[in-house]
Design a protein around this motif. Structure first.
Motif, short mmCIF file in Angstrom:
data_model
loop_
_atom_site.label_atom_id
_atom_site.label_comp_id
_atom_site.label_asym_id
_atom_site.label_seq_id
_atom_site.Cartn_x
_atom_site.Cartn_y
_atom_site.Cartn_z
N HIS A 59 -22.68 -43.94 -82.29
CA HIS A 59 -23.00 -44.55 -80.99
C HIS A 59 -24.49 -44.87 -80.83
CE1 HIS A 59 -21.23 -44.82 -76.64
NE2 HIS A 59 -21.85 -45.91 -77.01
N ASP A 111 -15.93 -43.16 -73.34
CA ASP A 111 -16.42 -42.14 -74.26
C ASP A 111 -15.89 -40.77 -73.83
OD1 ASP A 111 -18.14 -40.58 -75.98
OD2 ASP A 111 -19.69 -42.10 -75.80
N ASP A 142 -23.30 -38.76 -73.40
CA ASP A 142 -24.39 -39.33 -74.23
C ASP A 142 -25.67 -39.55 -73.44
OD1 ASP A 142 -22.68 -39.28 -76.37
OD2 ASP A 142 -22.42 -41.45 -76.54
N HIS A 193 -27.12 -40.25 -81.45
CA HIS A 193 -25.88 -40.82 -80.87
C HIS A 193 -25.56 -40.17 -79.53
CE1 HIS A 193 -23.34 -37.28 -81.81
NE2 HIS A 193 -24.28 -37.08 -82.72
N ASP A 195 -17.03 -46.08 -77.18
CA ASP A 195 -16.97 -45.04 -78.20
C ASP A 195 -15.49 -44.69 -78.32
OD1 ASP A 195 -16.85 -42.55 -79.51
OD2 ASP A 195 -18.87 -42.03 -78.84
MN LIG Z 1 -20.65 -41.75 -77.64
#
Ligand SMILES: [Mn+2]
Length: 349
Positions: A149, A172, A176, A188, A266
């Motif tokens: 990512h 996701d 993140d 990531h 993601d």
């Molecule tokens: Mn991610």
């Protein structure tokens, strides 16, 4: 072009999805980024783009919702040999830091390794930014294929040079939004933190599927003054259990986005049965169809999908299931992006 038959099996010499389009003919261009330097758990996402390309020949071109998205022209650029080489070097250096749990202290070897990873990551960002901008300035839509990512940062930066006001729809398992995870400035696990802190043109981040995050991220989201809005997976599942249909939830999620939307996907946002080999799988998550409904809702709401990235697809050692899912997701992302830009038919239901 005359011999191309969208109903027959793909010609092995053809491009992605078995299509005959060159870069010049294509309205939507995929940039493969074989990069996974800071992957902290399972590896293999740098092989994602090649595996998705391979699996793409199995995808049927006619789409139930968007009909003939391929007619706009889809083309995948070749992988950058430079990024592949940088990935090898950075990954080896990063492993030393990861083994020490990111606690490098005064250890000179670890300090040097960390500096090298950060430097190569910045180089990848710049390479991706430049290449993305070249595609965008040619009037084409960019779809980035990672990699982990961390791969799309440069592409989102490039988008911000074209569009001054857009939002991110982020699917996701993870938020993140960590600050330099394990010391890696471009981890990531920090991609959205870097986007929000460094790209002011991204006015809003809407996260979906999130079910693995730390207290620092929880605080970051709550202190973002609404710029980051997170639809936690458990909250969505509870609503579903209480009878709120996914279609209703999807419309609410999309309503929080501005008019122009970049989708950052993601694959671990999905239930891990759709991506068992992804870097950091987490139980729970979206069903495949729920993700498709959500992406479709962005276009159906009248918003414009300006570009997207798909990352963390890892083919693993045992077969091609992850890549198969990845290729289909890539096609649906492309279809809805083109439909949102009125570049192909959209069947209204
Ligand atoms: Mn991610």
């Amino acid at each position: 072009m005359n011999e191309f038959d969208p109903n027959s099996a793909a010609d092995p010499d053809s491009g992605i999805f078995g299509l005959p389009y060159s870069y010049g003919d294509a309205k939507l261009v995929y940039l493969p980024v074989p990069w996974e330097a800071t992957t902290s758990y399972g590896g293999g996402t740098s092989k994602g783009p090649a595996a998705i390309l391979e699996a793409s020949y199995q995808v049927d071109l006619f789409d139930l919702e968007v009909q003939k998205p391929y007619e706009a022209g889809l083309h995948m650029l070749p992988e950058s040999k430079k990024i592949r080489t940088w990935n090898k070097t950075a990954k080896a250096a990063a492993q030393k830091v990861i083994k020490a749990g990111g606690r490098i202290g005064k250890n000179k070897i670890l300090q040097k390794a960390l500096a090298q990873v950060n430097e190569l990551s910045a180089q990848v960002n710049e390479e991706v930014r430049r290449e993305s901008l070249r595609v965008m300035k040619a009037g084409k839509i960019l779809g980035l294929v990672g990699g982990d990512h961390a791969s799309p940062f440069g592409a989102i930066q490039a988008m911000a040079e074209i569009e001054k006001d857009f939002g991110l729809l982020h699917l996701d398992a993870h938020s993140d939004t960590r600050d330099a995870y394990e010391g890696f400035e471009w981890s990531h696990a920090s991609i959205l933190r870097n986007v929000i802190d460094r790209i002011p043109e991204v006015k809003k981040l809407v996260q979906v599927g999130i079910r693995d995050f730390c207290e620092e991220e929880w605080d970051y989201i709550r202190n973002s003054k609404g710029r980051v809005e997170t639809f936690f997976d458990l909250d969505c599942q509870k609503k579903k259990a209480a009878g709120v249909h996914w279609q209703t939830q999807a419309a609410e999620i999309v309503s929080r986005l501005p008019q122009k939307v970049w989708i950052t996907f993601d694959v671990d946002g999905l239930d891990p049965r759709f991506c068992p080999h992804t870097g950091t799988p987490v139980p729970g998550g979206l069903d495949y169809a729920e993700a498709i409904i959500l992406i479709g809702e962005v276009a159906r709401s009248g918003r414009k999908i300006v570009g997207f990235d798909l990352n963390e697809v890892s083919p693993g050692k045992s077969g091609d299931w992850d890549a198969n899912v990845g290729a289909r997701l890539l096609y649906k992302l492309s279809a809805w992006t083109l439909a949102s830009q009125k570049l192909c038919d959209l069947v209204k239901k």
